[in-house]
Write an enzyme that holds these catalytic residues in place. Structure first.
Site, mmCIF file in Angstrom:
data_model
loop_
_atom_site.group_PDB
_atom_site.id
_atom_site.type_symbol
_atom_site.label_atom_id
_atom_site.label_comp_id
_atom_site.label_asym_id
_atom_site.label_seq_id
_atom_site.Cartn_x
_atom_site.Cartn_y
_atom_site.Cartn_z
ATOM 1 N N SER A 1 -87.860 61.531 42.441
ATOM 2 C CA SER A 1 -88.108 62.671 41.553
ATOM 3 C C SER A 1 -86.869 63.551 41.459
ATOM 4 O O SER A 1 -85.911 63.381 42.221
ATOM 5 C CB SER A 1 -89.291 63.504 42.065
ATOM 6 O OG SER A 1 -89.001 64.038 43.346
ATOM 7 N N LEU B 1 -83.540 65.609 40.919
ATOM 8 C CA LEU B 1 -82.128 65.258 40.782
ATOM 9 C C LEU B 1 -81.881 63.818 41.223
ATOM 10 O O LEU B 1 -81.043 63.115 40.636
ATOM 11 C CB LEU B 1 -81.262 66.216 41.603
ATOM 12 C CG LEU B 1 -81.423 67.710 41.309
ATOM 13 C CD1 LEU B 1 -80.435 68.518 42.148
ATOM 14 C CD2 LEU B 1 -81.233 68.007 39.823
ATOM 15 N N CYS C 1 -79.983 62.841 48.253
ATOM 16 C CA CYS C 1 -80.717 63.854 47.490
ATOM 17 C C CYS C 1 -81.962 64.370 48.192
ATOM 18 O O CYS C 1 -82.557 65.344 47.717
ATOM 19 C CB CYS C 1 -81.098 63.304 46.118
ATOM 20 S SG CYS C 1 -79.714 63.047 44.998
ATOM 21 N N TYR D 1 -82.339 77.664 55.420
ATOM 22 C CA TYR D 1 -81.913 76.792 54.322
ATOM 23 C C TYR D 1 -80.397 76.834 54.156
ATOM 24 O O TYR D 1 -79.734 75.788 54.034
ATOM 25 C CB TYR D 1 -82.608 77.233 53.037
ATOM 26 C CG TYR D 1 -82.254 76.412 51.820
ATOM 27 C CD1 TYR D 1 -82.696 75.103 51.683
ATOM 28 C CD2 TYR D 1 -81.478 76.951 50.784
ATOM 29 C CE1 TYR D 1 -82.382 74.349 50.568
ATOM 30 C CE2 TYR D 1 -81.155 76.206 49.667
ATOM 31 C CZ TYR D 1 -81.607 74.908 49.560
ATOM 32 O OH TYR D 1 -81.287 74.167 48.450
ATOM 33 N N PHE E 1 -81.334 74.803 39.505
ATOM 34 C CA PHE E 1 -81.640 73.681 38.623
ATOM 35 C C PHE E 1 -83.135 73.610 38.384
ATOM 36 O O PHE E 1 -83.934 74.005 39.241
ATOM 37 C CB PHE E 1 -81.165 72.363 39.253
ATOM 38 C CG PHE E 1 -79.779 71.966 38.861
ATOM 39 C CD1 PHE E 1 -79.560 70.854 38.053
ATOM 40 C CD2 PHE E 1 -78.682 72.703 39.273
ATOM 41 C CE1 PHE E 1 -78.282 70.478 37.679
ATOM 42 C CE2 PHE E 1 -77.401 72.343 38.902
ATOM 43 C CZ PHE E 1 -77.204 71.220 38.093
#
Length: 261
Positions: free
Chosen positions: A15, A17, A87, A165, A198
């Site tokens: 899924s 990117l 990714c 993160y 994004f």
């Protein structure tokens, strides 16, 4: 490097990117091994040039099984390993001290590190065991392959609640150059992409207010969220450009994450 009839491992390729990257690689007649917890959509899974392995990126045994299965597949297709596009990742959010004066959850920290940083490292090191044995391409560079990491704008300017993160994405950014130096003798490049905001599963749940704030304050031009095809195009450019090595490339519309939304 030549992409046609080479095999690329794409973690998180089912899924977002990752899926856009898979589609772009297939359009160039590459073979793609998808390592993901969830299966890819049928149009990808049904392709003879795609092999799917169910992998939780936190589990080393599952990663190794996916890598070894990919290598066996390359023997069937005669499409040697060409690289890894990492990714797979998660977005987590928590203040270091919350509104009740409780400290950041250690479980949440460990989860973010396990997926984003340790998972990326483990997949890369296990794939490299095989990639460094691939015959080098003809020509003066003798390139064997490319490792692509995915960091984030948060590696540079994390927002409130992004301590864990940002730490994972900063770690990815920091290991890019030393790994490129380690692998120079093998003809393997290492490049990191640091996307800004994004359209993806990570941003799908943003409130209209947060989205508008990012578009109006955090992004310069084009004043919109990035699209998956633009990420895939950046992967393509990296693969095609041998002099890109040891760098982290921001993909952000000249944007910078604001201090708060």
């Amino acid at each position: 490097m030549k992409v046609e009839n080479r095999t690329f491992i794409v973690s998180g390729g089912s899924s977002g990117l990752g899926a856009a990257t898979v589609q772009d690689l297939l359009a160039r007649n590459a073979y793609v091994s998808i390592l993901d917890r969830s299966p890819p959509p049928e149009e990808l899974k049904s392709s003879s040039r795609v092999r799917y392995f169910a992998v939780d990126i936190r589990e080393v045994d599952q990663i190794n099984k996916g890598v070894e299965g990919t290598v066996e597949w390359t023997k069937e297709t005669s499409a040697p390993l060409g690289g890894v596009v990492n990714c797979a990742g998660v977005a987590v959010a928590a203040k270091i001290i919350d509104s009740h004066n409780e400290p950041h959850s250690l479980d949440l920290w460990d989860f973010a590190i396990a997926v984003n940083l340790t998972g990326t490292f483990n997949l890369t090191r296990l794939a490299l065991k095989h990639l460094v044995k691939v015959a080098p391409e003809e020509g003066p560079d003798g390139e064997r392959g490319v490792i692509i990491f995915v960091a984030s704008a948060a590696a540079y300017e994390g927002q409130p609640g992004q301590t864990a993160y940002a730490a994972t994405k900063g770690g990815i950014r920091s290991m890019t150059l030393p790994m490129a130096r380690d692998l120079a003798r093998h003809g393997v490049r290492v490049v990191t992409i640091a996307p800004g905001v994004f359209d993806s599963s990570m941003t799908a749940n943003f409130s209209p207010k947060a989205r508008k704030s990012l578009e109006n304050e955090g992004i310069i031009y084009p004043r919109r969220f990035g699209q998956p095809y633009e990420f895939a195009g950046t992967v393509r450019w990296i693969l095609d450009t041998p002099y890109i090595n040891g760098e982290t490339i921001r993909l952000s519309g000249a944007g910078r994450l604001p201090g708060k939304l």
